[in-house]
Design a protein around this motif. Sequence first.
Motif, PDB file in Angstrom:
ATOM      1  N   LEU A  56      61.241  48.136  34.212  1.00 53.01           N
ATOM      2  CA  LEU A  56      59.789  48.240  34.162  1.00 53.01           C
ATOM      3  C   LEU A  56      59.319  48.569  32.752  1.00 53.01           C
ATOM      4  O   LEU A  56      58.279  48.070  32.298  1.00 53.01           O
ATOM      5  N   VAL A  57      60.086  49.407  32.051  1.00 53.30           N
ATOM      6  CA  VAL A  57      59.752  49.757  30.666  1.00 53.30           C
ATOM      7  C   VAL A  57      59.766  48.504  29.784  1.00 53.30           C
ATOM      8  O   VAL A  57      58.831  48.259  29.010  1.00 53.30           O
ATOM      9  N   ASP A  58      60.826  47.718  29.929  1.00 53.41           N
ATOM     10  CA  ASP A  58      60.928  46.488  29.128  1.00 53.41           C
ATOM     11  C   ASP A  58      59.798  45.518  29.451  1.00 53.41           C
ATOM     12  O   ASP A  58      59.228  44.879  28.555  1.00 53.41           O
ATOM     13  N   ASP A  59      59.455  45.406  30.737  1.00 49.75           N
ATOM     14  CA  ASP A  59      58.382  44.493  31.141  1.00 49.75           C
ATOM     15  C   ASP A  59      57.033  44.924  30.577  1.00 49.75           C
ATOM     16  O   ASP A  59      56.232  44.084  30.137  1.00 49.75           O
ATOM     17  N   LEU A  60      56.772  46.230  30.566  1.00 49.31           N
ATOM     18  CA  LEU A  60      55.498  46.720  30.051  1.00 49.31           C
ATOM     19  C   LEU A  60      55.428  46.587  28.524  1.00 49.31           C
ATOM     20  O   LEU A  60      54.359  46.323  27.967  1.00 49.31           O
ATOM     21  N   LYS A  61      56.568  46.783  27.863  1.00 44.12           N
ATOM     22  CA  LYS A  61      56.613  46.571  26.407  1.00 44.12           C
ATOM     23  C   LYS A  61      56.353  45.099  26.088  1.00 44.12           C
ATOM     24  O   LYS A  61      55.611  44.778  25.149  1.00 44.12           O
ATOM     25  N   LEU A  62      56.972  44.229  26.893  1.00 45.35           N
ATOM     26  CA  LEU A  62      56.761  42.795  26.683  1.00 45.35           C
ATOM     27  C   LEU A  62      55.309  42.420  26.944  1.00 45.35           C
ATOM     28  O   LEU A  62      54.730  41.590  26.228  1.00 45.35           O
ATOM     29  N   ARG A  63      54.710  43.024  27.951  1.00 41.84           N
ATOM     30  CA  ARG A  63      53.303  42.741  28.255  1.00 41.84           C
ATOM     31  C   ARG A  63      52.406  43.109  27.075  1.00 41.84           C
ATOM     32  O   ARG A  63      51.524  42.340  26.689  1.00 41.84           O
ATOM     33  N   LYS A  64      52.635  44.281  26.494  1.00 43.21           N
ATOM     34  CA  LYS A  64      51.828  44.698  25.344  1.00 43.21           C
ATOM     35  C   LYS A  64      52.032  43.743  24.177  1.00 43.21           C
ATOM     36  O   LYS A  64      51.073  43.385  23.466  1.00 43.21           O
TER      37      LYS A  64
ATOM     38  N   MET B  58      51.662  27.586  22.514  1.00 40.01           N
ATOM     39  CA  MET B  58      52.197  28.933  22.641  1.00 40.01           C
ATOM     40  C   MET B  58      51.219  29.836  23.371  1.00 40.01           C
ATOM     41  O   MET B  58      51.607  30.675  24.192  1.00 40.01           O
ATOM     42  N   LEU B  59      49.937  29.656  23.100  1.00 40.97           N
ATOM     43  CA  LEU B  59      48.916  30.461  23.774  1.00 40.97           C
ATOM     44  C   LEU B  59      48.977  30.231  25.284  1.00 40.97           C
ATOM     45  O   LEU B  59      48.927  31.191  26.073  1.00 40.97           O
ATOM     46  N   LYS B  60      49.102  28.991  25.699  1.00 39.53           N
ATOM     47  CA  LYS B  60      49.187  28.676  27.124  1.00 39.53           C
ATOM     48  C   LYS B  60      50.447  29.273  27.740  1.00 39.53           C
ATOM     49  O   LYS B  60      50.421  29.810  28.857  1.00 39.53           O
ATOM     50  N   GLN B  61      51.559  29.191  27.023  1.00 40.29           N
ATOM     51  CA  GLN B  61      52.818  29.729  27.532  1.00 40.29           C
ATOM     52  C   GLN B  61      52.733  31.251  27.687  1.00 40.29           C
ATOM     53  O   GLN B  61      53.229  31.807  28.674  1.00 40.29           O
ATOM     54  N   TYR B  62      52.115  31.906  26.723  1.00 39.95           N
ATOM     55  CA  TYR B  62      51.961  33.361  26.799  1.00 39.95           C
ATOM     56  C   TYR B  62      51.074  33.761  27.976  1.00 39.95           C
ATOM     57  O   TYR B  62      51.343  34.745  28.667  1.00 39.95           O
ATOM     58  N   GLU B  63      50.006  33.008  28.186  1.00 46.62           N
ATOM     59  CA  GLU B  63      49.096  33.334  29.295  1.00 46.62           C
ATOM     60  C   GLU B  63      49.781  33.188  30.644  1.00 46.62           C
ATOM     61  O   GLU B  63      49.545  33.970  31.568  1.00 46.62           O
ATOM     62  N   ILE B  64      50.647  32.190  30.766  1.00 45.49           N
ATOM     63  CA  ILE B  64      51.411  32.006  32.002  1.00 45.49           C
ATOM     64  C   ILE B  64      52.399  33.158  32.184  1.00 45.49           C
ATOM     65  O   ILE B  64      52.536  33.721  33.273  1.00 45.49           O
ATOM     66  N   LYS B  65      53.091  33.521  31.103  1.00 46.31           N
ATOM     67  CA  LYS B  65      54.060  34.609  31.156  1.00 46.31           C
ATOM     68  C   LYS B  65      53.394  35.927  31.506  1.00 46.31           C
ATOM     69  O   LYS B  65      53.947  36.741  32.269  1.00 46.31           O
ATOM     70  N   LEU B  66      52.200  36.150  30.997  1.00 47.32           N
ATOM     71  CA  LEU B  66      51.487  37.402  31.222  1.00 47.32           C
ATOM     72  C   LEU B  66      51.198  37.626  32.706  1.00 47.32           C
ATOM     73  O   LEU B  66      51.243  38.758  33.192  1.00 47.32           O
ATOM     74  N   LYS B  67      50.914  36.554  33.428  1.00 51.30           N
ATOM     75  CA  LYS B  67      50.594  36.662  34.850  1.00 51.30           C
ATOM     76  C   LYS B  67      51.788  37.146  35.668  1.00 51.30           C
ATOM     77  O   LYS B  67      51.618  37.672  36.768  1.00 51.30           O
ATOM     78  N   ARG B  68      52.987  36.966  35.143  1.00 46.54           N
ATOM     79  CA  ARG B  68      54.203  37.326  35.872  1.00 46.54           C
ATOM     80  C   ARG B  68      54.652  38.758  35.597  1.00 46.54           C
ATOM     81  O   ARG B  68      55.590  39.245  36.224  1.00 46.54           O
ATOM     82  N   LEU B  69      54.009  39.410  34.648  1.00 46.44           N
ATOM     83  CA  LEU B  69      54.412  40.758  34.262  1.00 46.44           C
ATOM     84  C   LEU B  69      53.562  41.817  34.967  1.00 46.44           C
ATOM     85  O   LEU B  69      52.402  41.573  35.296  1.00 46.44           O
ATOM     86  N   PRO B  70      54.136  43.008  35.214  1.00 49.22           N
ATOM     87  CA  PRO B  70      53.388  44.073  35.884  1.00 49.22           C
ATOM     88  C   PRO B  70      52.239  44.588  35.029  1.00 49.22           C
ATOM     89  O   PRO B  70      52.301  44.558  33.796  1.00 49.22           O
ATOM     90  N   THR B  71      51.172  45.022  35.686  1.00 51.66           N
ATOM     91  CA  THR B  71      50.045  45.615  34.977  1.00 51.66           C
ATOM     92  C   THR B  71      50.248  47.125  34.887  1.00 51.66           C
ATOM     93  O   THR B  71      51.150  47.683  35.500  1.00 51.66           O
ATOM     94  N   GLY B  72      49.376  47.792  34.158  1.00 57.16           N
ATOM     95  CA  GLY B  72      49.494  49.233  33.990  1.00 57.16           C
ATOM     96  C   GLY B  72      49.826  49.597  32.558  1.00 57.16           C
ATOM     97  O   GLY B  72      50.032  48.723  31.703  1.00 57.16           O
ATOM     98  N   LYS B  73      49.908  50.905  32.310  1.00 55.39           N
ATOM     99  CA  LYS B  73      50.171  51.396  30.962  1.00 55.39           C
ATOM    100  C   LYS B  73      51.495  52.152  30.919  1.00 55.39           C
ATOM    101  O   LYS B  73      51.951  52.706  31.922  1.00 55.39           O
ATOM    102  N   LEU B  74      52.063  52.182  29.728  1.00 58.23           N
ATOM    103  CA  LEU B  74      53.326  52.868  29.502  1.00 58.23           C
ATOM    104  C   LEU B  74      53.097  54.055  28.578  1.00 58.23           C
ATOM    105  O   LEU B  74      52.443  53.935  27.547  1.00 58.23           O
ATOM    106  N   VAL B  75      53.631  55.215  28.974  1.00 56.29           N
ATOM    107  CA  VAL B  75      53.521  56.438  28.163  1.00 56.29           C
ATOM    108  C   VAL B  75      54.925  56.927  27.851  1.00 56.29           C
ATOM    109  O   VAL B  75      55.780  56.993  28.749  1.00 56.29           O
ATOM    110  N   CYS B  76      55.162  57.242  26.569  1.00 59.99           N
ATOM    111  CA  CYS B  76      56.474  57.733  26.153  1.00 59.99           C
ATOM    112  C   CYS B  76      56.340  59.152  25.608  1.00 59.99           C
ATOM    113  O   CYS B  76      55.524  59.407  24.707  1.00 59.99           O
ATOM    114  N   LEU B  77      57.103  60.073  26.170  1.00 65.66           N
ATOM    115  CA  LEU B  77      57.122  61.462  25.721  1.00 65.66           C
ATOM    116  C   LEU B  77      58.518  61.796  25.219  1.00 65.66           C
ATOM    117  O   LEU B  77      59.517  61.405  25.829  1.00 65.66           O
ATOM    118  N   ARG B  78      58.584  62.511  24.101  1.00 67.40           N
ATOM    119  CA  ARG B  78      59.872  62.882  23.537  1.00 67.40           C
ATOM    120  C   ARG B  78      60.136  64.366  23.825  1.00 67.40           C
ATOM    121  O   ARG B  78      59.363  65.246  23.449  1.00 67.40           O
TER     122      ARG B  78
END
Length: 240
Positions: free
Chosen positions: A48-56, A1-21
Amino acid sequence: MLKQYEIKLKRLPTGKLVCLRKKEKEEYYYIDAKDKKRKYINKENLNLVDDLKLRKHIETSIKRLKQNVEVQQRMLLKYKPYSYGAIQQVVPMSYKFGDNGAGNILTKDKKNFKNQPLYLTSAGYKVRSKSEAMIVEALCSDNIVAEYEKPLYLKIKGRNVIKIYPDFTFTNKYGLPIYWEHFGMLSNEIYKEDMLRKLETYIDNGIIPSVNLIITAEKLDGSFDMGVISRTVDMIKKML
């Protein structure tokens, strides 16, 4: 699972997500990893929101998985296997079952196997062939527990009871046995006849190929396909 997660992580966008209400409405902003600028994410880019949530989620999972692996590695340094073969390896000679000078192995036929060469595996017990040794190493690499040549009592024609020794015996999560027989020397007619009789005995006792009996074999020229063994190990892992 660790290897699979590391592979998946490389395919996701980098950066941070900020949520304001704002007035019970959520607005998402993206902070680029390079320029550090905050950019509004409109409805057309909500993926992009879903991808960044998945990355975290994956980053947090990877951190925890690595911690767990370290704990497991420390545990394995002190862990001692308790399979039949492992116990027979350490008990005094007088207490070994079926010992005939061949270590901790119960032989199928003392007369036929007395002078057969044995191969020591990294699991700490001996097997009768190089192909069986390779199977053991494949099982160990996936941390699959197996018992080598564990005695099994079966009936012939519903009456006579015989004792046979499946190459490998596994126990699934329901406590039920699964057997693996690996056959070689199929070019030998006597060996082939014995194999067919053994398979017939298995079936008569409710041990059915592809259900609770796994069968592999070497080619007529004695060659050995490690790819087949690897796929078989993957299948056994799912069955357990």
